[in-house]
Scaffold this active site. Structure first.
Site, PDB file in Angstrom:
ATOM      1  N   ASP A 150     -59.468  19.801 -11.021  1.00  0.00           N
ATOM      2  CA  ASP A 150     -60.215  18.543 -10.984  1.00  0.00           C
ATOM      3  C   ASP A 150     -59.868  17.609 -12.131  1.00  0.00           C
ATOM      4  O   ASP A 150     -59.646  16.416 -11.922  1.00  0.00           O
ATOM      5  CB  ASP A 150     -61.730  18.817 -10.995  1.00  0.00           C
ATOM      6  CG  ASP A 150     -62.202  19.350  -9.652  1.00  0.00           C
ATOM      7  OD1 ASP A 150     -61.466  19.177  -8.657  1.00  0.00           O
ATOM      8  OD2 ASP A 150     -63.284  19.947  -9.611  1.00  0.00           O
ATOM      9  N   ARG A 207     -71.863  21.518 -24.163  1.00  0.00           N
ATOM     10  CA  ARG A 207     -71.687  20.109 -23.776  1.00  0.00           C
ATOM     11  C   ARG A 207     -71.899  19.124 -24.930  1.00  0.00           C
ATOM     12  O   ARG A 207     -71.077  18.233 -25.121  1.00  0.00           O
ATOM     13  CB  ARG A 207     -72.567  19.746 -22.573  1.00  0.00           C
ATOM     14  CG  ARG A 207     -72.236  20.500 -21.273  1.00  0.00           C
ATOM     15  CD  ARG A 207     -70.756  20.623 -21.025  1.00  0.00           C
ATOM     16  NE  ARG A 207     -70.434  21.187 -19.712  1.00  0.00           N
ATOM     17  CZ  ARG A 207     -69.649  22.244 -19.520  1.00  0.00           C
ATOM     18  NH1 ARG A 207     -69.136  22.891 -20.545  1.00  0.00           N
ATOM     19  NH2 ARG A 207     -69.363  22.649 -18.304  1.00  0.00           N
ATOM     20  N   ASP A 232     -74.228  19.153 -15.855  1.00  0.00           N
ATOM     21  CA  ASP A 232     -73.252  18.809 -16.891  1.00  0.00           C
ATOM     22  C   ASP A 232     -73.021  17.302 -17.000  1.00  0.00           C
ATOM     23  O   ASP A 232     -72.841  16.769 -18.091  1.00  0.00           O
ATOM     24  CB  ASP A 232     -71.943  19.565 -16.653  1.00  0.00           C
ATOM     25  CG  ASP A 232     -72.102  21.052 -16.951  1.00  0.00           C
ATOM     26  OD1 ASP A 232     -72.881  21.378 -17.865  1.00  0.00           O
ATOM     27  OD2 ASP A 232     -71.472  21.879 -16.271  1.00  0.00           O
ATOM     28  N   SER A 244     -66.755  28.767  -9.097  1.00  0.00           N
ATOM     29  CA  SER A 244     -66.672  27.738 -10.124  1.00  0.00           C
ATOM     30  C   SER A 244     -67.157  28.364 -11.427  1.00  0.00           C
ATOM     31  O   SER A 244     -68.276  28.869 -11.500  1.00  0.00           O
ATOM     32  CB  SER A 244     -67.554  26.542  -9.732  1.00  0.00           C
ATOM     33  OG  SER A 244     -67.846  25.798 -10.899  1.00  0.00           O
TER      34      SER A 244
HETATM   35  N1  ARG Z   1     -76.086  26.222 -14.212  1.00  0.00           N
HETATM   36  C1  ARG Z   1     -75.593  26.306 -15.538  1.00  0.00           C
HETATM   37  C2  ARG Z   1     -76.027  25.110 -16.327  1.00  0.00           C
HETATM   38  O1  ARG Z   1     -76.387  24.133 -15.780  1.00  0.00           O
HETATM   39  C3  ARG Z   1     -74.098  26.510 -15.570  1.00  0.00           C
HETATM   40  C4  ARG Z   1     -73.277  25.312 -15.239  1.00  0.00           C
HETATM   41  C5  ARG Z   1     -71.855  25.681 -15.202  1.00  0.00           C
HETATM   42  N2  ARG Z   1     -71.003  24.543 -15.083  1.00  0.00           N
HETATM   43  C6  ARG Z   1     -69.970  24.499 -14.263  1.00  0.00           C
HETATM   44  N3  ARG Z   1     -69.292  23.400 -14.262  1.00  0.00           N
HETATM   45  N4  ARG Z   1     -69.634  25.504 -13.484  1.00  0.00           N
HETATM   46  O2  ARG Z   1     -76.034  25.146 -17.531  1.00  0.00           O
END
Ligand code: ARG
Length: 403
Positions: free
Chosen positions: A14, A99, A128, A179
């Protein structure tokens, strides 16, 4: 209109496609920034070189790799441990912790490269995007934020075809099973078979937590004012404590989580996590607080911890309430000093076996039922009578009012 964009680059399909997409659809120059937060625990420098060349092959004018592992450990994992942070009581915030750090580096690189925008590869369905955008707007309101993956409407197959068309050397195939987001503090696994909340998480989803050692083992984690500082008496940086615990606990199959979680955007999502080092550290830390925190402080802190985790999960790392809670938590850690002995005695299991502290509030003289007892027994009678005075007075009235 932005002219130069700093893109948070992971090296995956991506964000590689995003480099070219930004050039084609926004007419910008792209600086790709990969932040090493420990997502490749076994990779050497070649990995990062390959990643840089991929970004350049996709059309980036510059590709930068920043090693932020120590920063993640010291400035993000430590506060999370001190806050005993578990979103919805379970998830230790792995992705949510990285993040704001990535945002900080994006903003720094944007200034260094005189960019007027940052970009990320998040979709519109996750947390995210919230963390990237709210974070960026707090640190650098002058920067525009671009989110190409939110609007390009390409399927995975479309992205693979797009990469092929532009000769971007990606390793991905049309079929992607999961993912993944990973850093020092753990690994988040979404999509594929995991999307059925009734189905068991397939074994192949896990990489950090396979049982490779079956002999029980103990490890002593040392803390100074709530900061992990040693393992088995050997002083080391927090990052090493986490890395070593990841291997030790992970090789005993400890650290898996499976939950249906409430994302900030309102979607319920089935998530699998493996966080061997984080969960072991959290278990040790919360236990040491049991030994060293005064009761009212411990209880109040417990109430505030949930709020801290929620704020960080929601992308509000940079916020006044989070800052104020940080001050409270930091102060609470003053005497959280000592050692906790963890035992990994069966696959997937970690128990606290013992704890000690030079500043413990545990007083054996007070606690013991032996003869060397120092407790003033005669104080108890009056205390209990006064403690119950309100309710015993009430109960007496109830009896009088009964017909
Ligand atoms: N659900 C978790 C969170 O919001 C993990 C997110 C993982 N991110 C990803 N791009 N796969 O913190």
């Amino acid at each position: 209109m932005a002219r130069r964009v700093v893109l948070a680059y992971s090296g995956g399909l991506d964000t590689s496609v995003a480099v070219r997409w930004l050039i084609e659809h926004h007419g910008v120059e792209v600086v790709a920034v990969a932040v090493d937060v420990g997502q490749e625990p076994d990779a050497g420098p070649e990995h990062w070189e390959r990643l840089r060349s991929r970004a350049l092959a996709a059309g980036a004018v510059e590709a930068v790799v920043v090693d932020a592992k120590d920063e993640l450990a010291e400035e993000f994992c430590v506060p999370a441990v001190q806050a005993n942070a578990r979103y919805e009581g379970i998830y230790p915030l792995v992705s949510a912790l990285s993040r704001p750090l990535i945002v900080r580096h994006l903003v720094a690189e944007a200034r260094r490269h005189r960019a007027d925008a940052v970009a990320h590869g998040c979709t519109g369905k996750g947390n995210d995007q919230v963390r990237f955008e709210v974070g960026t707007r707090c640190l650098a309101p002058e920067l525009e934020v671009l989110a190409p993956a939110r609007s390009w409407g390409m399927s995975r197959a479309d992205s693979v075809a797009y990469a092929a068309k532009w000769e971007i050397p990606i390793e991905a195939t049309v079929e992607r099973i999961y993912s993944i987001d990973e850093n020092l503090f753990g690994r988040a696994i979404e999509c594929g078979a995991i999307e059925d909340p009734w189905a068991a998480v397939p074994e192949d989803a896990y990489t950090l937590t396979q049982v490779r050692e079956s002999e029980p083992v103990t490890v002593v984690v040392g803390f100074e004012s709530g900061v992990p500082t040693s393992l088995d008496g050997t002083a080391m940086p927090v990052r090493s404590v986490i890395e070593r615990l990841n291997v030790l606990a992970g090789s005993r199959g400890f650290g898996r989580l499976d939950m249906v979680e409430n994302r900030r955007v309102g979607i319920k999502s089935r998530e699998a996590y493996e966080c061997p080092g984080a969960l072991a550290l959290l278990a040790a830390h919360v236990d040491l607080e049991g030994l060293t925190l005064e009761r009212d402080l411990a209880h109040e802190k417990h109430r505030l911890e949930h709020r801290w985790a929620e704020l960080v999960y929601d992308g509000l790392w940079f916020s006044p309430l989070k800052e104020a809670l940080d001050a409270f938590i930091e102060r609470s850690q003053q005497h959280v000093t000592g050692e906790v002995r963890l035992r990994f005695d069966a696959p997937g299991r970690c128990t606290v076996e013992g704890r000690r502290s030079p500043v413990a509030l545990y007083d054996r003289g007070l606690a013991t039922y032996d003869r060397d007892d120092t407790f003033r027994h005669h104080d108890a009678e009056g205390f209990v009578r006064l403690f119950g005075l309100g309710v015993t007075t009430w109960a007496a009235r109830q009896r009088r009012e009964e017909p």
